[in-house]
Design a protein around this motif. Structure first.
Motif, PDB file in Angstrom:
ATOM      1  N   PRO A  25      10.678   2.946  -2.053  1.00  0.00           N
ATOM      2  CA  PRO A  25      10.053   2.226  -2.979  1.00  0.00           C
ATOM      3  C   PRO A  25       9.145   3.041  -3.702  1.00  0.00           C
ATOM      4  CG  PRO A  25       9.297   1.521  -0.751  1.00  0.00           C
ATOM      5  CD  PRO A  25      10.586   2.409  -0.664  1.00  0.00           C
ATOM      6  N   PRO A  26       8.733   2.663  -4.874  1.00  0.00           N
ATOM      7  CA  PRO A  26       7.767   3.458  -5.849  1.00  0.00           C
ATOM      8  C   PRO A  26       6.478   3.173  -5.520  1.00  0.00           C
ATOM      9  CG  PRO A  26       8.617   1.550  -7.174  1.00  0.00           C
ATOM     10  CD  PRO A  26       9.333   1.604  -5.855  1.00  0.00           C
ATOM     11  N   LYS A  27       5.411   4.256  -5.524  1.00  0.00           N
ATOM     12  CA  LYS A  27       4.156   3.965  -5.105  1.00  0.00           C
ATOM     13  C   LYS A  27       3.268   4.762  -6.041  1.00  0.00           C
ATOM     14  CE  LYS A  27       5.477   4.309  -0.226  1.00  0.00           C
ATOM     15  NZ  LYS A  27       6.859   4.711  -0.175  1.00  0.00           N
ATOM     16  N   ALA A  28       1.995   4.366  -5.828  1.00  0.00           N
ATOM     17  CA  ALA A  28       0.942   5.003  -6.478  1.00  0.00           C
ATOM     18  C   ALA A  28      -0.384   5.144  -5.811  1.00  0.00           C
ATOM     19  CB  ALA A  28       0.268   4.002  -7.748  1.00  0.00           C
ATOM     20  N   ASN A  99       4.206  13.234   0.079  1.00  0.00           N
ATOM     21  CA  ASN A  99       4.363  13.422  -1.257  1.00  0.00           C
ATOM     22  C   ASN A  99       5.388  13.001  -2.037  1.00  0.00           C
ATOM     23  OD1 ASN A  99       1.363  14.731  -2.201  1.00  0.00           O
ATOM     24  ND2 ASN A  99       2.186  16.395  -0.623  1.00  0.00           N
ATOM     25  N   ARG A 100       6.435  12.752  -1.496  1.00  0.00           N
ATOM     26  CA  ARG A 100       7.819  12.289  -1.876  1.00  0.00           C
ATOM     27  C   ARG A 100       8.432  10.948  -1.681  1.00  0.00           C
ATOM     28  NH1 ARG A 100      11.303  18.054  -2.210  1.00  0.00           N
ATOM     29  NH2 ARG A 100       9.452  19.565  -1.972  1.00  0.00           N
ATOM     30  N   ALA A 101       7.680  10.186  -0.791  1.00  0.00           N
ATOM     31  CA  ALA A 101       8.149   8.858  -0.297  1.00  0.00           C
ATOM     32  C   ALA A 101       8.317   7.826  -1.301  1.00  0.00           C
ATOM     33  CB  ALA A 101       7.359   8.786   1.107  1.00  0.00           C
ATOM     34  N   GLY A 102       9.213   8.033  -1.980  1.00  0.00           N
ATOM     35  CA  GLY A 102       9.201   7.090  -2.942  1.00  0.00           C
ATOM     36  C   GLY A 102       9.839   7.458  -4.295  1.00  0.00           C
ATOM     37  N   ARG A 103      10.679   6.246  -5.052  1.00  0.00           N
ATOM     38  CA  ARG A 103      11.108   7.004  -6.284  1.00  0.00           C
ATOM     39  C   ARG A 103      10.189   7.819  -7.397  1.00  0.00           C
ATOM     40  NH1 ARG A 103      13.295   1.827  -5.499  1.00  0.00           N
ATOM     41  NH2 ARG A 103      11.893   0.682  -7.268  1.00  0.00           N
ATOM     42  N   VAL A 104       9.006   7.117  -7.306  1.00  0.00           N
ATOM     43  CA  VAL A 104       7.756   7.867  -7.746  1.00  0.00           C
ATOM     44  C   VAL A 104       6.638   7.710  -6.595  1.00  0.00           C
ATOM     45  CG1 VAL A 104       8.447   7.526 -10.255  1.00  0.00           C
ATOM     46  CG2 VAL A 104       6.788   6.063  -8.994  1.00  0.00           C
ATOM     47  N   TRP A 167       4.318   1.872   4.843  1.00  0.00           N
ATOM     48  CA  TRP A 167       4.161   3.136   3.770  1.00  0.00           C
ATOM     49  C   TRP A 167       5.503   3.033   3.377  1.00  0.00           C
ATOM     50  CZ3 TRP A 167       1.714   6.155   0.558  1.00  0.00           C
ATOM     51  CH2 TRP A 167       2.355   7.343   0.332  1.00  0.00           C
ATOM     52  N   GLU A 168       6.608   3.303   4.489  1.00  0.00           N
ATOM     53  CA  GLU A 168       7.956   3.894   3.879  1.00  0.00           C
ATOM     54  C   GLU A 168       8.845   2.650   3.645  1.00  0.00           C
ATOM     55  OE1 GLU A 168       9.720   5.511   7.695  1.00  0.00           O
ATOM     56  OE2 GLU A 168       8.689   7.408   7.067  1.00  0.00           O
ATOM     57  N   LYS A 169       8.325   1.163   3.672  1.00  0.00           N
ATOM     58  CA  LYS A 169       9.158   0.151   3.441  1.00  0.00           C
ATOM     59  C   LYS A 169       8.660  -0.986   2.075  1.00  0.00           C
ATOM     60  CE  LYS A 169      12.077   0.706   6.656  1.00  0.00           C
ATOM     61  NZ  LYS A 169      13.343   1.197   6.735  1.00  0.00           N
ATOM     62  N   VAL A 170       7.365  -0.764   1.871  1.00  0.00           N
ATOM     63  CA  VAL A 170       6.939  -1.366   0.642  1.00  0.00           C
ATOM     64  C   VAL A 170       6.284  -0.621  -0.430  1.00  0.00           C
ATOM     65  CG1 VAL A 170       5.354  -3.119   0.384  1.00  0.00           C
ATOM     66  CG2 VAL A 170       6.258  -3.178   2.760  1.00  0.00           C
ATOM     67  N   GLY A 171       6.614  -0.900  -1.547  1.00  0.00           N
ATOM     68  CA  GLY A 171       6.214  -0.487  -2.666  1.00  0.00           C
ATOM     69  C   GLY A 171       5.047  -0.882  -3.111  1.00  0.00           C
ATOM     70  N   GLY A 172       4.143  -0.351  -3.870  1.00  0.00           N
ATOM     71  CA  GLY A 172       2.935  -0.733  -4.493  1.00  0.00           C
ATOM     72  C   GLY A 172       1.846   0.351  -4.456  1.00  0.00           C
ATOM     73  N   TRP A 173       0.371  -0.106  -4.606  1.00  0.00           N
ATOM     74  CA  TRP A 173      -0.732   0.938  -4.546  1.00  0.00           C
ATOM     75  C   TRP A 173      -1.349   1.026  -3.436  1.00  0.00           C
ATOM     76  CZ3 TRP A 173      -3.577   3.268  -8.624  1.00  0.00           C
ATOM     77  CH2 TRP A 173      -3.042   3.111  -9.939  1.00  0.00           C
ATOM     78  N   TYR A 174      -1.673   2.177  -3.033  1.00  0.00           N
ATOM     79  CA  TYR A 174      -2.310   2.607  -1.515  1.00  0.00           C
ATOM     80  C   TYR A 174      -3.379   3.286  -1.911  1.00  0.00           C
ATOM     81  CZ  TYR A 174       2.357   1.295   0.842  1.00  0.00           C
ATOM     82  OH  TYR A 174       3.463   0.643   1.264  1.00  0.00           O
ATOM     83  N   ALA A 175      -4.142   3.220  -0.979  1.00  0.00           N
ATOM     84  CA  ALA A 175      -5.531   4.050  -0.874  1.00  0.00           C
ATOM     85  C   ALA A 175      -5.195   5.280  -0.247  1.00  0.00           C
ATOM     86  CB  ALA A 175      -6.636   3.394  -0.297  1.00  0.00           C
TER      87      ALA A 175
END
Length: 292
Positions: A25-28, A99-104, A167-175
């Motif tokens: 999933p995508p992350k920031a 650094n790569r664990a998501g579509r972005v 971290w591996e299963k849920v997209g969204g914003w992370y600190a």
């Protein structure tokens, strides 16, 4: 299709692009640059956007994020496209490829440290700053598919909390404090998501390019010296009383020495570049004219 380069950012492509993992999933990721160790009793003066830009395009390019953001001025710089990994997270061999664990996996570094002083006022938390440009930044990240959620909670303190499964299963914003394999505790706080559907502002107008003139050296004659002298005057490094000419003389060199020293423009990490180089020219032109 989402724009892989933030339209409101100035672009400094560091190259070395590498793909992210489209199955995740995508992350920031929210970071602060944490340039100084300040406290409520001993605040410190804000470190400039230009200083951090010089660092990430120079000696710090091996840890560069996607986006550098100054919440006081609303300035942005981008070093990698969104569909490439950047380099701001520790990534241990055999682990989750942070650094790569998501579509972005968009890395955002805010130019901030707790108890920073800007124009006479001290700010303990990032969210207390003007947060200029946050709406544009959020809208661009949202356009990349990153949902408006903090899977491990919106950061409110410099406290780590990590779950590799989340971290591996849920997209969204992370600190940064949420990312596996990392030990940083930033950012400590982050602005709230704007209400309503994000509406990105139009891109900045195309700026006039002023390419670096090869052969521009001290104690030489070149028509490009006039352009260098004018830019140094506009940025306050050269006295307005100095007559612009084709001669790259000692007064021009003294101004270049000051500019290079201020912005950490070094020659192979050993000494200050004796002349204005391509990196210095690009930064000087941007500061003088808003040009790339």
């Amino acid at each position: 299709m989402a724009d892989q380069w933030m339209p409101q950012a100035e672009h400094y492509d560091l190259g070395g692009h590498a793909p992210t993992d489209s199955s995740m999933p995508p992350k920031a990721i929210a970071h602060i640059t944490a340039d100084r160790d300040a406290s409520a009793a001993r605040p410190a003066v804000h470190v400039s956007f230009e200083a951090l830009l010089s660092y990430f395009t120079g000696s710090g390019r091996e840890v560069a994020p996607h986006i550098l953001w100054d919440p006081f001025t609303g300035q942005f710089a981008q070093f990698f496209p969104a569909n490439s990994r950047s380099l701001s997270l520790r990534d241990l061999a055999g682990g989750t490829r942070t650094n790569r664990a998501g579509r972005v996996v968009v890395q955002v570094e805010a130019v901030f440290f707790p108890h920073t002083t800007y124009k006479g006022k001290t700010y303990a938390r990032l969210e207390d700053t003007p947060c200029k440009g946050w709406g544009d930044l959020h809208a661009w990240v949202h356009s990349l598919g990153v949902p408006d959620v903090w899977p491990m909670g919106r950061p409110t303190s410099l406290t780590p909390h990590r779950s590799e499964h989340t971290w591996e299963k849920v997209g969204g914003w992370y600190a940064h404090a949420h990312v596996p394999e990392n030990d940083h505790v930033d950012p400590g706080s982050w602005p709230a998501f704007p209400k309503g559907t994000p509406k990105p502002k139009p891109p900045l107008p195309v700026r006039q390019k002023r390419p670096f003139p090869k052969g521009l050296r001290p104690n030489s004659s070149s028509p490009s010296a006039r352009g260098l002298q004018k830019a140094l005057k506009l940025t306050g490094w050269l006295a307005k009383s100095v007559t612009e000419s084709d001669n790259y003389g000692p007064k021009t060199q003294k101004a270049v020495d000051g500019f290079n020293g201020k912005h950490g423009l070094r020659d192979r990490g050993k000494s200050y570049d004796p002349a204005i180089g391509p990196r210095g020219w690009e930064l000087l032109m941007r500061l003088a004219y808003g040009a790339g």
